[in-house]
Enzyme design. Structure first.
Site, PDB file in Angstrom:
ATOM      1  N   ARG A  63       0.820  -1.216   0.000  1.00 16.85           N
ATOM      2  CA  ARG A  63       0.000   0.000   0.000  1.00 16.85           C
ATOM      3  C   ARG A  63       0.856   1.269   0.000  1.00 16.85           C
ATOM      4  NH1 ARG A  63      -3.748   2.703   4.352  1.00 16.85           N
ATOM      5  NH2 ARG A  63      -5.280   3.698   2.999  1.00 16.85           N
ATOM      6  N   HIS A  67       0.503   4.489  -2.503  1.00 10.74           N
ATOM      7  CA  HIS A  67       0.311   5.864  -2.024  1.00 10.74           C
ATOM      8  C   HIS A  67       1.493   6.762  -2.379  1.00 10.74           C
ATOM      9  CE1 HIS A  67      -3.323   5.500   0.847  1.00 10.74           C
ATOM     10  NE2 HIS A  67      -3.379   4.569  -0.070  1.00 10.74           N
ATOM     11  N   VAL A  71       1.134  10.245  -5.874  1.00 12.73           N
ATOM     12  CA  VAL A  71       1.377  11.623  -5.443  1.00 12.73           C
ATOM     13  C   VAL A  71       2.765  12.041  -5.939  1.00 12.73           C
ATOM     14  CG1 VAL A  71       1.527  13.152  -3.452  1.00 12.73           C
ATOM     15  CG2 VAL A  71      -0.064  11.217  -3.412  1.00 12.73           C
ATOM     16  N   GLY A  73       4.188  10.996  -8.509  1.00 14.09           N
ATOM     17  CA  GLY A  73       4.905   9.851  -9.064  1.00 14.09           C
ATOM     18  C   GLY A  73       5.649   9.062  -7.994  1.00 14.09           C
ATOM     19  N   ASP A  75       8.341   8.534  -6.158  1.00 17.14           N
ATOM     20  CA  ASP A  75       9.540   9.312  -5.855  1.00 17.14           C
ATOM     21  C   ASP A  75       9.883   9.304  -4.368  1.00 17.14           C
ATOM     22  OD1 ASP A  75       7.457  10.717  -4.842  1.00 17.14           O
ATOM     23  OD2 ASP A  75       7.886  12.604  -5.854  1.00 17.14           O
ATOM     24  N   SER A  77       8.196  10.305  -2.041  1.00 12.28           N
ATOM     25  CA  SER A  77       7.678  11.481  -1.311  1.00 12.28           C
ATOM     26  C   SER A  77       6.871  11.056  -0.091  1.00 12.28           C
ATOM     27  CB  SER A  77       6.830  12.359  -2.237  1.00 12.28           C
ATOM     28  OG  SER A  77       5.774  11.617  -2.809  1.00 12.28           O
ATOM     29  N   ASN A  95      -3.854   8.879   4.642  1.00  9.46           N
ATOM     30  CA  ASN A  95      -2.637   8.271   5.186  1.00  9.46           C
ATOM     31  C   ASN A  95      -2.569   8.252   6.714  1.00  9.46           C
ATOM     32  OD1 ASN A  95      -1.755   7.946   2.548  1.00  9.46           O
ATOM     33  ND2 ASN A  95      -0.582   9.863   2.538  1.00  9.46           N
ATOM     34  N   HIS A 194      -6.138  -5.769  -2.613  1.00 10.72           N
ATOM     35  CA  HIS A 194      -6.985  -5.962  -1.428  1.00 10.72           C
ATOM     36  C   HIS A 194      -7.275  -7.438  -1.165  1.00 10.72           C
ATOM     37  CE1 HIS A 194      -8.607  -1.506  -1.348  1.00 10.72           C
ATOM     38  NE2 HIS A 194      -7.298  -1.602  -1.142  1.00 10.72           N
ATOM     39  N   THR A 195      -6.564  -8.315  -1.802  1.00  6.53           N
ATOM     40  CA  THR A 195      -6.579  -9.738  -1.435  1.00  6.53           C
ATOM     41  C   THR A 195      -5.781  -9.978  -0.159  1.00  6.53           C
ATOM     42  OG1 THR A 195      -6.011 -11.974  -2.172  1.00  6.53           O
ATOM     43  CG2 THR A 195      -4.583 -10.245  -2.955  1.00  6.53           C
ATOM     44  N   ASP A 246      -9.936  -9.224   2.385  1.00  7.08           N
ATOM     45  CA  ASP A 246     -10.380 -10.475   1.764  1.00  7.08           C
ATOM     46  C   ASP A 246     -10.782 -11.410   2.896  1.00  7.08           C
ATOM     47  OD1 ASP A 246     -10.579 -13.089   0.821  1.00  7.08           O
ATOM     48  OD2 ASP A 246      -8.714 -13.032  -0.334  1.00  7.08           O
TER      49      ASP A 246
END
Ligand code: HEM
Ligand SMILES: *[C@@H]1O[C@H](CO)[C@@H](O)[C@H](O)[C@H]1NC(C)=O
Ligand SMILES: *[C@@H]1O[C@H](CO)[C@@H](O)[C@H](O)[C@H]1NC(C)=O
Length: 328
Positions: A63, A67, A71, A73, A75, A77, A95, A194-195, A246
């Site tokens: 995840r 995320h 945002v 790309g 990178d 961040s 977040n 999301h499995t 799941d």
């Protein structure tokens, strides 16, 4: 004929000119082959240790990569802590109190720094760690494209605007993915992440008690699943109580997430919408993956690579951070 030829010529010239920028921004899988030959095995063993200690960490790292990429790309961040002059992404709404795994990235980065100081970006480490998270959970593997540099800044406001919310409908999910250059099929494929992993009650409570302000449960929820979720997630309080994304195989990376959607067992609105909105473009992909694990396992790497290609920094506007939490 003449117009066709000249049209072709224009396209060809445009491709050559454009091709130069593409080549500049191109990531390659052997980027660190000579500068850090042990990179892949360092990340793999760091991830293996983290997942052995806590199974859920695979999901949390996967995840984090998503995320990060949505945002500015991919990178790194997302990894920057706030400073006195910059509010970073960690406190943005999608977040805060939710992202996990920053210390695992720190531990892996420290071992990489020990072997190859100042060479490997945090953005690339996260891309490799996300791939390993999938593989170590029983999913497919693939060659990760590398050569990203780390950003000097992060964006609180883009984190709030670009990342999808769990209550969003399918049209809105499609447009957030398209804004990143990802297709409808990428949306459905990547949602298969999301499995594995968990969600807090606050992100699915309305579906159980007051869907769209109706005072009723979401009619797309299976009746038995609804009762099960209500025991975990009361109508008030318990915001941080967890339920698996799941419900059938919560820690196994497989195609059962999609089978669950066919049976009204998607946890978030954004999951169930991929099937229950009746939008042909997403329903057909859900049905394909529910029927064919092989098809999901073939396409998931392709979509991860597409997500990993979002706006990489390859030039002097980026750096190789020494500490993933702060710009050098
Ligand atoms: C399609 C839009 C998406 C929405 C609206 C969404 C939303 C969410 C939400 C609300 C949670 C639970 C967070 C919490 O309760 O603290 C979650 C968890 C998770 N998401 Fe997504 N997500 C989406 C797509 C993705 C994608 C594309 C990936 C990766 C490729 C991903 C990977 C994960 C994972 C693995 C977890 C579990 C994390 C953990 O257990 O720590 N999600 N997501
Ligand atoms: C192991 O996992 C637990 C949570 O289950 C966490 O509190 C702890 O910090 C982890 N230890 C290491 C070394 O990662
Ligand atoms: C989708 O189709 C099912 C079955 O035909 C129907 O019961 C349901 O109301 C439809 N949902 C939407 C959002 O149109």
């Amino acid at each position: 004929m003449t117009t066709r030829l000249s049209a072709l010529l224009v396209v060809h010239v445009a491709f050559i000119v454009f091709g130069i920028t593409l080549v500049n921004a191109q990531l390659i899988s052997n980027f660190y082959a000579s500068s850090c030959p042990s990179l892949q095995s360092i990340v793999r063993s760091g991830m293996r240790a983290a997942v052995q200690n806590e199974t859920r960490m695979a999901a949390s790292i996967l995840r984090l990569f998503f995320h990060d990429c949505f945002v500015q790309g991919c990178d790194a961040s997302i990894l920057l802590d706030d400073t006195s002059t910059m509010q970073g992404e960690k406190s943005a709404f999608p977040n805060v109190n939710s992202l996990r795994g920053f210390d695992v990235v720190d531990v892996i980065k420290a071992s990489v720094e020990q072997s190859c100081p100042g060479v490997v970006s945090c953005a690339d480490i996260l891309a490799l760690a996300a791939r390993d998270a999938v593989f170590l959970s029983g999913g497919p593997s693939w060659n990760v494209l590398l050569g990203r540099r780390d950003s000097l800044t992060a964006s609180y406001s883009l984190a709030n605007s670009n990342l999808p919310a769990p209550s969003e409908d399918v049209d809105s999910l499609i447009s957030k993915f398209q804004a990143q250059g990802l297709s409808v099929s990428d949306l459905v494929t990547l949602s298969g992440a999301h499995t594995i992993g968990q969600s807090r009650c606050v992100n699915f409570r309305d579906r159980l008690y007051n869907d769209d302000g109706s005072g009723q449960a979401d009619p797309t929820l299976s009746a038995t699943y609804l009762v099960q979720l209500q025991t975990v997630c009361p109508s008030s309080g318990g915001d941080d109580n967890l339920a698996p994304l799941d419900v059938t195989t919560p820690t196994r990376f497989d195609n059962i997430y999609y089978k669950n959607l066919l049976n009204g067992r998607g946890l978030l609105t954004s999951d169930q919408e991929l099937f229950s909105s009746n939008q042909t473009s997403t329903v057909s992909v859900v049905q394909n993956y529910a029927a064919s694990s092989a098809s999901f396992f073939t396409n998931f790497p392709t979509s991860m690579i597409a997500m990993g290609n979002i706006s990489p920094i390859t030039g002097s506007n980026g750096e190789v951070r020494i500490n993933c939490r702060v710009a050098n």
